[in-house]
Design a protein around this motif. Structure first.
Motif, PDB file in Angstrom:
ATOM      1  N   GLN A  53       0.856  -1.188   0.000  1.00 38.93           N
ATOM      2  CA  GLN A  53       0.000   0.000   0.000  1.00 38.93           C
ATOM      3  C   GLN A  53       0.894   1.241   0.000  1.00 38.93           C
ATOM      4  OE1 GLN A  53      -3.271  -0.061  -0.372  1.00 38.93           O
ATOM      5  NE2 GLN A  53      -3.288  -2.311  -0.349  1.00 38.93           N
ATOM      6  N   PRO A  54       0.573   2.247  -0.824  1.00 48.30           N
ATOM      7  CA  PRO A  54       1.451   3.422  -0.927  1.00 48.30           C
ATOM      8  C   PRO A  54       1.594   4.178   0.401  1.00 48.30           C
ATOM      9  CG  PRO A  54      -0.128   3.371  -2.726  1.00 48.30           C
ATOM     10  CD  PRO A  54      -0.571   2.327  -1.752  1.00 48.30           C
ATOM     11  N   ILE A  55       2.793   4.630   0.683  1.00 45.58           N
ATOM     12  CA  ILE A  55       3.050   5.552   1.789  1.00 45.58           C
ATOM     13  C   ILE A  55       2.834   6.959   1.241  1.00 45.58           C
ATOM     14  CG2 ILE A  55       4.806   6.430   3.385  1.00 45.58           C
ATOM     15  CD1 ILE A  55       6.076   3.615   3.282  1.00 45.58           C
ATOM     16  N   PRO A  56       1.959   7.758   1.827  1.00 46.35           N
ATOM     17  CA  PRO A  56       1.542   9.022   1.192  1.00 46.35           C
ATOM     18  C   PRO A  56       2.668  10.013   0.928  1.00 46.35           C
ATOM     19  CG  PRO A  56       0.037   8.433   2.980  1.00 46.35           C
ATOM     20  CD  PRO A  56       1.198   7.489   3.064  1.00 46.35           C
ATOM     21  N   TRP A  57       3.690  10.032   1.754  1.00 48.06           N
ATOM     22  CA  TRP A  57       4.679  11.111   1.636  1.00 48.06           C
ATOM     23  C   TRP A  57       5.943  10.713   0.868  1.00 48.06           C
ATOM     24  CZ3 TRP A  57       2.846   9.328   6.407  1.00 48.06           C
ATOM     25  CH2 TRP A  57       3.663   8.408   7.080  1.00 48.06           C
ATOM     26  N   VAL A  58       5.998   9.520   0.283  1.00 49.56           N
ATOM     27  CA  VAL A  58       7.175   9.149  -0.513  1.00 49.56           C
ATOM     28  C   VAL A  58       6.704   8.379  -1.735  1.00 49.56           C
ATOM     29  CG1 VAL A  58       7.548   7.107   0.944  1.00 49.56           C
ATOM     30  CG2 VAL A  58       9.397   7.925  -0.504  1.00 49.56           C
ATOM     31  N   ARG A  59       7.119   8.810  -2.907  1.00 50.66           N
ATOM     32  CA  ARG A  59       6.519   8.280  -4.131  1.00 50.66           C
ATOM     33  C   ARG A  59       6.902   6.831  -4.417  1.00 50.66           C
ATOM     34  NH1 ARG A  59      10.011  12.573  -6.485  1.00 50.66           N
ATOM     35  NH2 ARG A  59      11.831  11.647  -7.512  1.00 50.66           N
ATOM     36  N   ASP A  60       8.019   6.352  -3.883  1.00 54.58           N
ATOM     37  CA  ASP A  60       8.411   4.969  -4.131  1.00 54.58           C
ATOM     38  C   ASP A  60       8.409   4.129  -2.853  1.00 54.58           C
ATOM     39  OD1 ASP A  60      10.500   6.458  -3.178  1.00 54.58           O
ATOM     40  OD2 ASP A  60      11.851   6.068  -4.853  1.00 54.58           O
ATOM     41  N   GLY A  61       7.656   4.577  -1.829  1.00 54.09           N
ATOM     42  CA  GLY A  61       7.560   3.849  -0.570  1.00 54.09           C
ATOM     43  C   GLY A  61       6.213   3.160  -0.409  1.00 54.09           C
ATOM     44  N   PHE A  62       6.234   1.977   0.226  1.00 51.75           N
ATOM     45  CA  PHE A  62       5.014   1.190   0.371  1.00 51.75           C
ATOM     46  C   PHE A  62       5.001   0.477   1.725  1.00 51.75           C
ATOM     47  CE2 PHE A  62       5.775   1.744  -4.071  1.00 51.75           C
ATOM     48  CZ  PHE A  62       4.511   1.966  -4.609  1.00 51.75           C
ATOM     49  N   TYR A  63       3.822   0.427   2.337  1.00 54.24           N
ATOM     50  CA  TYR A  63       3.625  -0.396   3.521  1.00 54.24           C
ATOM     51  C   TYR A  63       3.501  -1.859   3.100  1.00 54.24           C
ATOM     52  CZ  TYR A  63       2.222   3.979   5.855  1.00 54.24           C
ATOM     53  OH  TYR A  63       2.176   5.243   6.368  1.00 54.24           O
ATOM     54  N   TYR A  64       3.963  -2.759   3.951  1.00 57.07           N
ATOM     55  CA  TYR A  64       3.743  -4.182   3.707  1.00 57.07           C
ATOM     56  C   TYR A  64       3.245  -4.854   4.978  1.00 57.07           C
ATOM     57  CZ  TYR A  64       8.262  -5.140   6.036  1.00 57.07           C
ATOM     58  OH  TYR A  64       9.296  -5.222   6.940  1.00 57.07           O
ATOM     59  N   ARG A  65       2.616  -6.004   4.826  1.00 54.82           N
ATOM     60  CA  ARG A  65       2.115  -6.762   5.959  1.00 54.82           C
ATOM     61  C   ARG A  65       3.252  -7.544   6.614  1.00 54.82           C
ATOM     62  NH1 ARG A  65      -2.010 -10.435   2.793  1.00 54.82           N
ATOM     63  NH2 ARG A  65       0.008 -10.835   1.813  1.00 54.82           N
ATOM     64  N   GLU A  66       3.164  -7.733   7.913  1.00 55.12           N
ATOM     65  CA  GLU A  66       4.220  -8.468   8.622  1.00 55.12           C
ATOM     66  C   GLU A  66       4.390  -9.875   8.077  1.00 55.12           C
ATOM     67  OE1 GLU A  66       5.607  -9.584  13.188  1.00 55.12           O
ATOM     68  OE2 GLU A  66       3.695  -8.598  12.818  1.00 55.12           O
ATOM     69  N   GLU A  67       3.301 -10.527   7.663  1.00 54.03           N
ATOM     70  CA  GLU A  67       3.398 -11.898   7.172  1.00 54.03           C
ATOM     71  C   GLU A  67       4.077 -11.998   5.805  1.00 54.03           C
ATOM     72  OE1 GLU A  67      -1.048 -10.707   6.556  1.00 54.03           O
ATOM     73  OE2 GLU A  67       0.574 -10.302   7.976  1.00 54.03           O
ATOM     74  N   ASP A  68       4.271 -10.867   5.118  1.00 55.41           N
ATOM     75  CA  ASP A  68       4.915 -10.913   3.807  1.00 55.41           C
ATOM     76  C   ASP A  68       6.412 -11.222   3.900  1.00 55.41           C
ATOM     77  OD1 ASP A  68       2.632 -10.444   2.320  1.00 55.41           O
ATOM     78  OD2 ASP A  68       2.849  -8.268   2.396  1.00 55.41           O
ATOM     79  N   ARG A  69       7.091 -10.770   4.927  1.00 57.41           N
ATOM     80  CA  ARG A  69       8.518 -11.045   5.172  1.00 57.41           C
ATOM     81  C   ARG A  69       9.396 -10.771   3.937  1.00 57.41           C
ATOM     82  NH1 ARG A  69       9.444 -13.649   9.798  1.00 57.41           N
ATOM     83  NH2 ARG A  69      11.306 -14.716   9.060  1.00 57.41           N
ATOM     84  N   PRO A  70       9.407  -9.540   3.427  1.00 60.94           N
ATOM     85  CA  PRO A  70      10.200  -9.238   2.229  1.00 60.94           C
ATOM     86  C   PRO A  70      11.703  -9.380   2.433  1.00 60.94           C
ATOM     87  CG  PRO A  70       9.351  -7.225   3.214  1.00 60.94           C
ATOM     88  CD  PRO A  70       8.677  -8.361   3.917  1.00 60.94           C
ATOM     89  N   GLY A  71      12.173  -9.354   3.686  1.00 61.59           N
ATOM     90  CA  GLY A  71      13.602  -9.534   3.936  1.00 61.59           C
ATOM     91  C   GLY A  71      14.072 -10.944   3.692  1.00 61.59           C
TER      92      GLY A  71
END
Length: 487
Positions: free
Chosen positions: A65-83
């Motif tokens: 989900q987009p972070i409003p104040w940064v054009r290339d930033g996004f929220y992710y869910r904890e269960e996604d584990r992108p790291g």
């Protein structure tokens, strides 16, 4: 429930007034988590950040989900584990606390700028700056603590940054070497970390009013050194991840008193960051001379989806000088030792589809047998602790050149004569990350060869480079670094 120090709570109650209850209640909510797309790897001429995020969502199974104040930033869910995903190892994105992403947005670096990130570890802001510079300009990324400087250097490498130099110095050692040199500076100062209490409860246990006072004094010293390195007309963003007014409005106010050649720049479009212009030590930002403190920004966790940050954009008065050529001095006499680069030239010709690395031979630096491509505007760095003088190209061995992992991460798949694109969540890419040998017969497609049947292969997770392998016959010998391999 996080145990918050009573003195901290009393101060926040006075600072926030009737918003204090909402602020305290925010500590009972789960913290938000974010990632920032790496523009050096994901940017396309016709792709918006949202389009690129959808591509990663589809290929990695995340929900962004987009972070409003940064054009290339996004929220992710904890269960996604992108790291824990191959795209993280490929540098497709950087995991970063959402409010921290606002700092580089406010600074607004553009290609060609000379930028200093003075307190840079672990590298979130440095890699954000680098993605905006798009390989053009000069980025000096500094960290005073040696262990953290090493982590910073590793993140610069993972994100495929070519035009950054990483140093391990105190600000007072850098200031005399770079008088009025930088167009833009970030000072994300060491602070009492009050904005990290929800993320790291131990930080609350270590908090004290004395620590706040010590941090404020140190922040003033760092800003004083940074001020001399900024060009007239340049922009410096001061930021902390604390709520303490002594470290925020107080530090900025005292800095302005010491440096009348600076002012707080008004930046439009971030009004949601402030919180009622809170008072500090009897000074009302609305009535303070010039109203400058009212132009600074706060992110509070009860107002916005972030852990907490303070930011002030400080403009140095005067006109920006014409950008002059800044010759870096001798590059270790590489021109006189071109025979040392013959093996590298052979590697480029045999393994790279695009060999633009050969275009500027004055930008090569040799440390022992390690070859680097340095930023063109890198000044003479003799006497400074340089952790990474630019892009590490590889090792000059007897009668051959061995490419570095950093070079692989800086390349796009189409820049290699042979590339192997592995599906991002299937067995072969995971085996590669574990250091296993791959058999061409066991792979279904993915191999692209541009006039070469053997040699160095750029292994990729989808469209993003991961590292090297050596193709001999039907076997890919794994060259993924042992220290990075998945267990």
């Amino acid at each position: 429930m996080i145990h918050l120090p009573e003195a901290f709570c009393e101060r926040m109650r006075g600072l926030l007034g009737d918003q204090y209850g909402e602020f305290i209640a925010s500590y009972d909510r789960d913290r938000v988590q974010g990632l920032r797309l790496n523009g050096l790897k994901t940017a396309g001429p016709e792709s918006s950040p949202r389009d690129l995020a959808r591509k990663i969502e589809q290929e990695a199974g995340f929900e962004l989900q987009p972070i409003p104040w940064v054009r290339d930033g996004f929220y992710y869910r904890e269960e996604d584990r992108p790291g824990k995903h191959p795209y993280h190892e490929a540098g497709a994105y950087y995991i970063q606390e959402p409010s921290a992403m606002a700092v580089v947005e406010l600074m607004d670096p553009v290609p060609g700028d000379r930028v200093l990130d003075l307190c840079a570890a672990p590298g979130g802001k440095t890699t954000h700056i680098a993605s905006r510079l798009k390989g053009k300009g000069f980025l000096l990324s500094n960290e005073i603590h040696p262990a953290r400087a090493k982590i910073l250097s590793q993140n610069v490498e993972r994100m495929g940054v070519q035009n950054a130099v990483v140093t391990n110095e105190a600000p007072e050692r850098l200031a005399p070497r770079f008088p009025e040199f930088f167009d833009k500076i970030v000072v994300d100062a060491p602070c009492s970390g009050e904005g990290m209490f929800r993320k790291d409860p131990q930080a609350a246990d270590q908090w004290s009013p004395d620590h706040v006072a010590m941090c404020a004094a140190r922040q003033g010293d760092i800003l004083d050194q940074a001020a001399g390195m900024l060009k007239p007309g340049g922009r410096m963003v001061y930021s902390t991840c604390t709520f303490a007014p002594e470290e925020n409005e107080g530090t900025v106010l005292h800095f302005l008193e010491r440096h009348p050649d600076f002012e707080v720049e008004a930046v439009e479009g971030y009004e949601g960051f402030d919180c009622g212009k809170p008072r500090w030590a009897g000074v009302d930002p609305e009535t303070e001379p010039g109203g400058q403190l009212a132009r600074t920004f706060r992110i509070f966790p009860h107002r916005l989806e972030g852990e907490g940050h303070y930011m002030a954009v400080l403009k140095k008065k005067g006109e920006a000088p014409e950008t002059a050529e800044f010759w870096a001095g001798p590059r270790m006499a590489v021109r006189k030792q071109m025979e040392l680069l013959k093996d590298f030239a052979d590697f480029c010709r045999e393994n790279l589809a695009e060999a633009e690395w050969l275009a500027d031979q004055d930008s090569y630096v040799l440390f022992g047998d390690q070859l680097y491509l340095t930023p063109r505007e890198m000044p003479e760095m003799a006497g400074l602790k340089v952790v990474r003088p630019g892009l590490h190209l590889g090792t000059l061995k007897k009668n051959r050149f061995e490419p570095s992992h950093a070079l692989a991460l800086a390349l796009r798949p189409e820049q290699a004569r042979i590339s192997l694109r592995l599906k991002p969540q299937e067995g072969p890419v995971l085996r590669y990350l574990k250091g296993e040998t791959l058999d061409l017969n066991s792979l279904e497609g993915g191999l692209t060869s541009n006039g070469a049947g053997k040699g160095w292969v750029l292994v990729c997770a989808g469209d993003y480079s991961l590292g090297w392998a050596k193709l001999t016959g039907q076997i890919f010998k794994n060259h993924y670094p042992k220290g990075l391999r998945w267990v």
